[in-house]
Design a protein around this motif. Structure first.
Motif, PDB file in Angstrom:
ATOM      1  N   VAL A 197     -18.830  -5.200  16.264  1.00 44.26           N
ATOM      2  CA  VAL A 197     -19.739  -4.418  15.410  1.00 44.26           C
ATOM      3  C   VAL A 197     -19.744  -2.940  15.811  1.00 44.26           C
ATOM      4  CG1 VAL A 197     -22.114  -4.173  14.609  1.00 44.26           C
ATOM      5  CG2 VAL A 197     -21.167  -6.448  15.006  1.00 44.26           C
ATOM      6  N   ARG A 198     -19.777  -2.674  17.098  1.00 43.51           N
ATOM      7  CA  ARG A 198     -19.857  -1.280  17.561  1.00 43.51           C
ATOM      8  C   ARG A 198     -18.665  -0.437  17.105  1.00 43.51           C
ATOM      9  NH1 ARG A 198     -19.937   0.760  23.807  1.00 43.51           N
ATOM     10  NH2 ARG A 198     -20.476   2.923  23.393  1.00 43.51           N
ATOM     11  N   PRO A 199     -17.398  -0.890  17.277  1.00 42.04           N
ATOM     12  CA  PRO A 199     -16.265  -0.094  16.765  1.00 42.04           C
ATOM     13  C   PRO A 199     -16.335   0.108  15.249  1.00 42.04           C
ATOM     14  CG  PRO A 199     -15.500  -1.762  18.308  1.00 42.04           C
ATOM     15  CD  PRO A 199     -16.933  -2.060  18.036  1.00 42.04           C
ATOM     16  N   PHE A 200     -16.807  -0.919  14.528  1.00 42.46           N
ATOM     17  CA  PHE A 200     -16.948  -0.792  13.072  1.00 42.46           C
ATOM     18  C   PHE A 200     -17.950   0.300  12.721  1.00 42.46           C
ATOM     19  CE2 PHE A 200     -19.563  -2.078   9.393  1.00 42.46           C
ATOM     20  CZ  PHE A 200     -18.622  -1.895   8.388  1.00 42.46           C
ATOM     21  N   LEU A 201     -19.114   0.291  13.401  1.00 42.34           N
ATOM     22  CA  LEU A 201     -20.130   1.317  13.144  1.00 42.34           C
ATOM     23  C   LEU A 201     -19.632   2.707  13.518  1.00 42.34           C
ATOM     24  CD1 LEU A 201     -23.425  -0.447  14.308  1.00 42.34           C
ATOM     25  CD2 LEU A 201     -22.539  -0.207  11.986  1.00 42.34           C
ATOM     26  N   LYS A 202     -18.822   2.776  14.557  1.00 36.87           N
ATOM     27  CA  LYS A 202     -18.281   4.081  14.966  1.00 36.87           C
ATOM     28  C   LYS A 202     -17.384   4.652  13.868  1.00 36.87           C
ATOM     29  CE  LYS A 202     -15.785   6.507  18.616  1.00 36.87           C
ATOM     30  NZ  LYS A 202     -14.982   7.300  17.657  1.00 36.87           N
ATOM     31  N   ARG A 203     -16.538   3.802  13.285  1.00 36.06           N
ATOM     32  CA  ARG A 203     -15.675   4.271  12.198  1.00 36.06           C
ATOM     33  C   ARG A 203     -16.513   4.706  10.994  1.00 36.06           C
ATOM     34  NH1 ARG A 203     -12.304  -0.012  14.002  1.00 36.06           N
ATOM     35  NH2 ARG A 203     -13.170  -1.441  12.433  1.00 36.06           N
ATOM     36  N   ILE A 204     -17.568   3.939  10.713  1.00 36.23           N
ATOM     37  CA  ILE A 204     -18.463   4.319   9.617  1.00 36.23           C
ATOM     38  C   ILE A 204     -19.139   5.653   9.913  1.00 36.23           C
ATOM     39  CG2 ILE A 204     -20.608   3.709   8.440  1.00 36.23           C
ATOM     40  CD1 ILE A 204     -18.318   2.020   7.531  1.00 36.23           C
ATOM     41  N   ASP A 230     -18.095   8.064  11.839  1.00 34.39           N
ATOM     42  CA  ASP A 230     -17.140   9.175  11.837  1.00 34.39           C
ATOM     43  C   ASP A 230     -16.977   9.778  10.444  1.00 34.39           C
ATOM     44  OD1 ASP A 230     -16.710   8.913  14.535  1.00 34.39           O
ATOM     45  OD2 ASP A 230     -14.884   7.698  14.337  1.00 34.39           O
ATOM     46  N   LEU A 231     -17.227   8.977   9.413  1.00 35.84           N
ATOM     47  CA  LEU A 231     -17.128   9.483   8.048  1.00 35.84           C
ATOM     48  C   LEU A 231     -18.223  10.494   7.736  1.00 35.84           C
ATOM     49  CD1 LEU A 231     -16.382   6.128   6.165  1.00 35.84           C
ATOM     50  CD2 LEU A 231     -14.734   7.884   6.865  1.00 35.84           C
ATOM     51  N   GLU A 232     -19.321  10.438   8.511  1.00 36.43           N
ATOM     52  CA  GLU A 232     -20.469  11.316   8.272  1.00 36.43           C
ATOM     53  C   GLU A 232     -20.462  12.553   9.164  1.00 36.43           C
ATOM     54  OE1 GLU A 232     -23.155  10.435   5.867  1.00 36.43           O
ATOM     55  OE2 GLU A 232     -21.350   9.334   5.312  1.00 36.43           O
ATOM     56  N   GLY A 286     -20.077  16.071  10.592  1.00 33.88           N
ATOM     57  CA  GLY A 286     -20.029  17.377   9.946  1.00 33.88           C
ATOM     58  C   GLY A 286     -20.982  17.517   8.787  1.00 33.88           C
ATOM     59  N   LYS A 287     -21.546  16.407   8.325  1.00 35.85           N
ATOM     60  CA  LYS A 287     -22.503  16.478   7.222  1.00 35.85           C
ATOM     61  C   LYS A 287     -23.911  16.675   7.772  1.00 35.85           C
ATOM     62  CE  LYS A 287     -19.786  13.376   4.247  1.00 35.85           C
ATOM     63  NZ  LYS A 287     -19.821  12.110   3.462  1.00 35.85           N
ATOM     64  N   ASN A 288     -24.753  17.291   6.948  1.00 36.78           N
ATOM     65  CA  ASN A 288     -26.141  17.520   7.366  1.00 36.78           C
ATOM     66  C   ASN A 288     -27.083  16.410   6.905  1.00 36.78           C
ATOM     67  OD1 ASN A 288     -25.640  19.984   8.688  1.00 36.78           O
ATOM     68  ND2 ASN A 288     -25.631  21.062   6.714  1.00 36.78           N
ATOM     69  N   THR A 289     -26.557  15.470   6.139  1.00 40.54           N
ATOM     70  CA  THR A 289     -27.357  14.333   5.681  1.00 40.54           C
ATOM     71  C   THR A 289     -26.545  13.055   5.837  1.00 40.54           C
ATOM     72  OG1 THR A 289     -26.590  14.616   3.397  1.00 40.54           O
ATOM     73  CG2 THR A 289     -28.646  15.723   4.022  1.00 40.54           C
ATOM     74  N   ILE A 290     -27.233  11.928   5.756  1.00 38.97           N
ATOM     75  CA  ILE A 290     -26.575  10.624   5.791  1.00 38.97           C
ATOM     76  C   ILE A 290     -26.728  10.007   4.405  1.00 38.97           C
ATOM     77  CG2 ILE A 290     -26.474   8.367   6.905  1.00 38.97           C
ATOM     78  CD1 ILE A 290     -27.843   9.563   9.311  1.00 38.97           C
ATOM     79  N   SER A 291     -25.630   9.562   3.828  1.00 41.58           N
ATOM     80  CA  SER A 291     -25.668   9.004   2.486  1.00 41.58           C
ATOM     81  C   SER A 291     -26.431   7.682   2.472  1.00 41.58           C
ATOM     82  CB  SER A 291     -24.242   8.797   1.961  1.00 41.58           C
ATOM     83  OG  SER A 291     -23.560   7.843   2.760  1.00 41.58           O
ATOM     84  N   LYS A 292     -26.952   7.329   1.317  1.00 42.56           N
ATOM     85  CA  LYS A 292     -27.736   6.101   1.188  1.00 42.56           C
ATOM     86  C   LYS A 292     -26.923   4.844   1.488  1.00 42.56           C
ATOM     87  CE  LYS A 292     -31.449   7.702  -1.855  1.00 42.56           C
ATOM     88  NZ  LYS A 292     -31.217   9.129  -1.589  1.00 42.56           N
ATOM     89  N   PRO A 293     -25.656   4.743   1.060  1.00 39.73           N
ATOM     90  CA  PRO A 293     -24.873   3.557   1.461  1.00 39.73           C
ATOM     91  C   PRO A 293     -24.755   3.411   2.977  1.00 39.73           C
ATOM     92  CG  PRO A 293     -23.800   4.684  -0.366  1.00 39.73           C
ATOM     93  CD  PRO A 293     -24.916   5.563   0.089  1.00 39.73           C
ATOM     94  N   MET A 294     -24.614   4.540   3.685  1.00 40.88           N
ATOM     95  CA  MET A 294     -24.538   4.488   5.149  1.00 40.88           C
ATOM     96  C   MET A 294     -25.860   4.005   5.736  1.00 40.88           C
ATOM     97  SD  MET A 294     -21.524   5.378   6.058  1.00 40.88           S
ATOM     98  CE  MET A 294     -20.069   6.195   5.386  1.00 40.88           C
ATOM     99  N   VAL A 295     -26.955   4.525   5.191  1.00 40.39           N
ATOM    100  CA  VAL A 295     -28.269   4.089   5.667  1.00 40.39           C
ATOM    101  C   VAL A 295     -28.430   2.596   5.462  1.00 40.39           C
ATOM    102  CG1 VAL A 295     -30.755   4.311   5.304  1.00 40.39           C
ATOM    103  CG2 VAL A 295     -29.317   6.354   5.272  1.00 40.39           C
ATOM    104  N   GLU A 335     -22.337   7.234  19.007  1.00 38.17           N
ATOM    105  CA  GLU A 335     -22.916   8.058  20.061  1.00 38.17           C
ATOM    106  C   GLU A 335     -23.032   9.527  19.700  1.00 38.17           C
ATOM    107  OE1 GLU A 335     -20.864   7.403  23.723  1.00 38.17           O
ATOM    108  OE2 GLU A 335     -21.404   5.278  23.837  1.00 38.17           O
ATOM    109  N   ASN A 336     -22.559   9.914  18.514  1.00 37.34           N
ATOM    110  CA  ASN A 336     -22.692  11.302  18.090  1.00 37.34           C
ATOM    111  C   ASN A 336     -24.157  11.697  18.061  1.00 37.34           C
ATOM    112  OD1 ASN A 336     -23.179  13.322  15.695  1.00 37.34           O
ATOM    113  ND2 ASN A 336     -21.067  13.633  16.361  1.00 37.34           N
ATOM    114  N   ALA A 337     -24.527  12.705  18.863  1.00 32.74           N
ATOM    115  CA  ALA A 337     -25.944  13.075  19.031  1.00 32.74           C
ATOM    116  C   ALA A 337     -26.568  13.530  17.719  1.00 32.74           C
ATOM    117  CB  ALA A 337     -26.074  14.170  20.082  1.00 32.74           C
ATOM    118  N   LYS A 338     -25.842  14.330  16.942  1.00 32.08           N
ATOM    119  CA  LYS A 338     -26.383  14.826  15.678  1.00 32.08           C
ATOM    120  C   LYS A 338     -26.638  13.676  14.717  1.00 32.08           C
ATOM    121  CE  LYS A 338     -25.481  18.096  11.922  1.00 32.08           C
ATOM    122  NZ  LYS A 338     -24.519  19.079  11.351  1.00 32.08           N
ATOM    123  N   PHE A 339     -25.701  12.728  14.689  1.00 37.71           N
ATOM    124  CA  PHE A 339     -25.842  11.574  13.801  1.00 37.71           C
ATOM    125  C   PHE A 339     -27.061  10.745  14.199  1.00 37.71           C
ATOM    126  CE2 PHE A 339     -25.005   7.151  12.761  1.00 37.71           C
ATOM    127  CZ  PHE A 339     -24.720   7.236  11.402  1.00 37.71           C
TER     128      PHE A 339
END
Length: 759
Positions: free
Chosen positions: A277-284, A286-288, A290-299, A333-337
């Protein structure tokens, strides 16, 4: 008559009239269809008022209305007690814990039983419990996310010994304690092993969130001590929750051998979460990036992960909270995310739902059961065992590893903090039937005591090991320097205030000291990204200081009470001038804001109390927001409040003198001339300078040192062109208020303004 002007009104009236008539026709015709329906028309001889009152009482007892009333009451009481604890330098969580007990049978139920029975009837507690459990699941998710696993991996070798010693020592003492209290306090049919394991884990827990907040508040996060203690607490948290999962499995199964399958399933679950699960979430995640928001599908994906993880651990038999904690720990582990996602969850979890858990715990806590002396002696013995195991165990282990006594005792005091995490463990034990009401009440008291003692213990340790020469050195530095403190809340205002400070001190060389301070509300910070937050806040200040060739000292502090900390630092630091930027209050100028003390975030209880006591004037139209008023009231040094209008430099400065009390402004004008070669224009508004020999001599002395840098104006009328040509206006706080009250025409045209208030 222009019909086009009234077209919308005519259309609105016609639409309402036509469709109202249609509804009337349908209702009249519909009544003819009632024939043969055996409709019974209800008649009631009671008065209209009685009918209304009976209906109103029924609505009050409706489950939804009752739940909403409970939530409103709980949040208000929790906020009040949290604010009180902050004012006495205690974590707000203690106030929320106390609020729970106050609303329970220990106080409200004892002295106002009818009101307690109305607000918290037994049949409503199920709804309260489920909502509080959802709050706990979200909270444990946040706790997991706030763990910085990268730091844990790097620093674990420094702290793992202290962490595990801080668990095994109180764990062993807890089992020993159980031997003496089992016969009297364990519920019937509960095995000694189950009882002892729960007492032991309750002794071993550390409240990582509370500890992290205390470390931030005391500016320890960048020290080696802060790193060690945060790492210890993080390792302690992970270890304790894993042990708790095993303990729950053993208690539910009845014995260790019977729980083998549950423990094996739990191990498989942890492996699956970490490796798949953790590697899967990391890939998910990584798609976010640089963005200042998190998309609803990601949430949606991350919330599904949380819910499925909590569901899995609940079904396995190791409690949903462990699954929530695990889901948070494996987040990218991305702090901003993590910060963005925590912000989405935190307000609902901590402000709305978590107080429900405190009150639900309080409703279970019956301190009145401890009605005999030997019961309080037992409670004291429990507290002593908890403190010796956690405080002494951690401190002595740290000392054995070569850490000095001050830091060892500090580690012990911090690791002894139990807070909310202890209440979670106790409630799990209570739900499983392992803890009796008496022992539950004693353990809640222990959780309160050990959390409350952390702050005083740290203060006492600092007092014992206080450096005697520190105050003397500070006094010597103060005697030799002009010390300026600027306090800012965002990078842009910090850069602006630094430019202003430079204008006052540029040519003083080694005889000056400029400190840039940022005090951030601790509730807006997270342990894993506090260093990045600090760097971002001071980045522009550092760049500006380099451009100005100005040496600046940076001071960062996480605070539960920004106003108090700012004034304390200003008063104790021997500063000569404090610079701040004028803020705006959401309710500034309104009667509601004046009465209740509203700020942009929350009702200010201190202002409300001052209004009630008669210290505050409801109708006093102050030119300053609530924050600035508090600073002016509590500081004993001069305060400069900048009204910023694209300030860059103070080459041309305008100083209006309205009365004799404004003459202290000339000292600041003189400082600008000496350090910035500023051109100063003094406006004698009231015509008092010409008749005052002392002031005229002061102006003449400035002219002798810096010819052609100060000019005295006697004109009564000031043109717009003059005001807009100036870089800065220096004015006293009293005169500024007069300008605001009189709605002076100056206000629309004045340049950046520095309002200087003498203490």
């Amino acid at each position: 008559m222009n019909l086009g002007k009234y077209r919308n009104i005519i259309f609105y009236i016609c639409t309402i009239a036509v469709f109202s008539f249609l509804m009337y026709i349908f209702i009249i015709e519909g009544q003819t269809l009632e024939a043969g329906k055996n409709i019974v028309i209800k008649t009631n001889n009671s008065s209209t008022w009685i009918n209304f009152w009976e209906s109103f009482k029924a609505n009050l007892h409706h489950p939804l209305a009752l739940l909403l009333a409970q939530i409103v009451t709980i949040i208000l009481v929790a906020r009040l007690f949290g604010w009180i604890c902050i004012k006495i330098k205690q974590p707000s969580v203690i106030g929320e814990m106390i609020a729970g007990i106050v609303l329970g049978p220990s106080l409200l139920g004892m002295y106002f039983p009818e009101f307690s029975a109305f607000l918290f009837p037994k049949e409503s507690l199920g709804n309260l419990q489920f909502l509080s459990q959802i709050g706990l699941i979200l909270f444990m998710y946040i706790v997991g996310m706030e763990l910085d696993l990268s730091v844990l991996r790097k620093k674990a070798h420094d702290a793992v010994v202290i962490s595990h010693a801080s668990i095994i020592i109180p764990f062993a003492l807890g089992i020993g304690l159980s031997y003496f209290i089992y016969r009297e306090f364990a519920p019937d049919s509960v095995q000694f092993t189950s009882f002892a394991l729960f007492i032991a884990i309750a002794m071993s827990i550390t409240a990582f969130p509370v500890l992290a907040r205390i470390v931030q508040e005391r500016n320890l996060q960048k020290t080696k001590l802060g790193t060690v203690v945060i790492t210890c607490a993080a390792a302690d948290d992970i270890t304790a929750w894993c042990i708790l999962a095993a303990v729950i499995a053993i208690v539910k199964a009845g014995s260790f051998t019977s729980s083998i399958y549950v423990i094996l399933m739990a191990i498989a679950y942890v492996f699956f979460m970490i490796k798949i699960v953790r590697p899967f979430l990391k890939r998910i995640g990584d798609l976010e990036v640089g963005k200042n928001t998190i998309s609803k599908p990601m949430v949606a994906i991350f919330f599904l992960t949380l819910i499925l993880s909590a569901y899995t651990t609940e079904v396995i038999g190791i409690h949903a909270l462990f699954g929530a904690f695990m889901a948070g720990a494996i987040m990218p582990e991305n702090a901003k995310f993590r910060t963005m996602f925590i912000d989405k969850v935190e307000d609902v979890a901590l402000v709305l739902l978590l107080p429900l858990f405190f009150v639900f715990t309080g409703l279970r806590t019956q301190i009145g059961l401890l009605n005999e002396g030997h019961l309080w002696i037992t409670a004291g013995f429990i507290i002593l065992t908890a403190v010796v195991g956690k405080f002494a165990g951690s401190a002595l282990t740290a000392k054995f590893l070569g850490i000095n006594w001050k830091e060892s005792l500090t580690i012990g005091a911090l690791m002894n903090t139990r807070g909310l995490m202890e209440l979670i463990v106790l409630n799990i034990g209570y739900d499983l039937g392992v803890l009796s009401p008496e022992i539950f009440a004693m353990m809640v008291i222990m959780a309160l005591f050990t959390t409350f003692m952390t702050g005083p213990a740290l203060d006492f340790i600092n007092f014992i090991f206080k450096s005697k020469n520190a105050d003397d050195e500070n006094q010597e530095n103060h005697d030799a320097q002009y010390r300026v403190l600027l306090s800012f809340d965002n990078p842009e205002s910090g850069s602006t205030l630094l430019k202003l400070a430079d204008n006052f001190t540029r040519k003083m060389n080694g005889n000056k000291s400029v400190t840039a301070m940022n005090i951030a509300p601790v509730d807006e910070l997270h342990a894993f990204d506090i260093n990045d937050f600090e760097k971002e806040q001071f980045k522009k200040v550092i760049e500006t200081s380099q451009d100005l060739h100005l040496e600046v000292t940076t001071l960062f502090k996480a605070s539960t009470d920004v106003e108090s900390d700012l004034t304390n630092i200003s008063n104790k630091g021997n500063y000569d001038l404090l610079l701040i930027i004028l803020r705006k209050s959401m309710y500034e100028g309104s009667l509601l804001g004046r009465l209740l003390g509203f700020t942009t975030k929350i009702i200010n209880p201190e202002k409300l109390l001052n209004t009630v006591k008669g210290k505050g004037n409801i109708f006093n139209n102050s030119p300053f927001d609530d924050f600035t008023l508090q600073i002016l009231d509590k500081t004993n040094i001069p305060v400069g409040i900048l009204v910023e209008k694209d300030f860059t430099t103070a080459d041309k400065v305008f100083v209006p003198i309205f009365n004799l009390s404004d003459f202290y402004l000339l000292e600041y004008a003189k400082r600008l001339i000496n350090n910035n070669n500023s051109q100063i224009i003094i406006l004698d508004v009231a015509g008092q300078i010409r008749s005052n020999i002392e002031v005229k001599e002061l102006i003449r002395s400035i002219e002798q040192v810096a010819p052609n840098h100060i000019t005295l104006y006697n004109e009564k009328k000031i043109e717009k062109e003059f005001l807009t040509s100036q870089d800065l206006m220096l004015i006293s706080s009293k005169s500024w208020k007069n300008l605001i009250d009189s709605k002076s025409l100056w206000l629309s045209d004045i340049p950046s303004t520095l309002i200087i208030s003498n203490p």
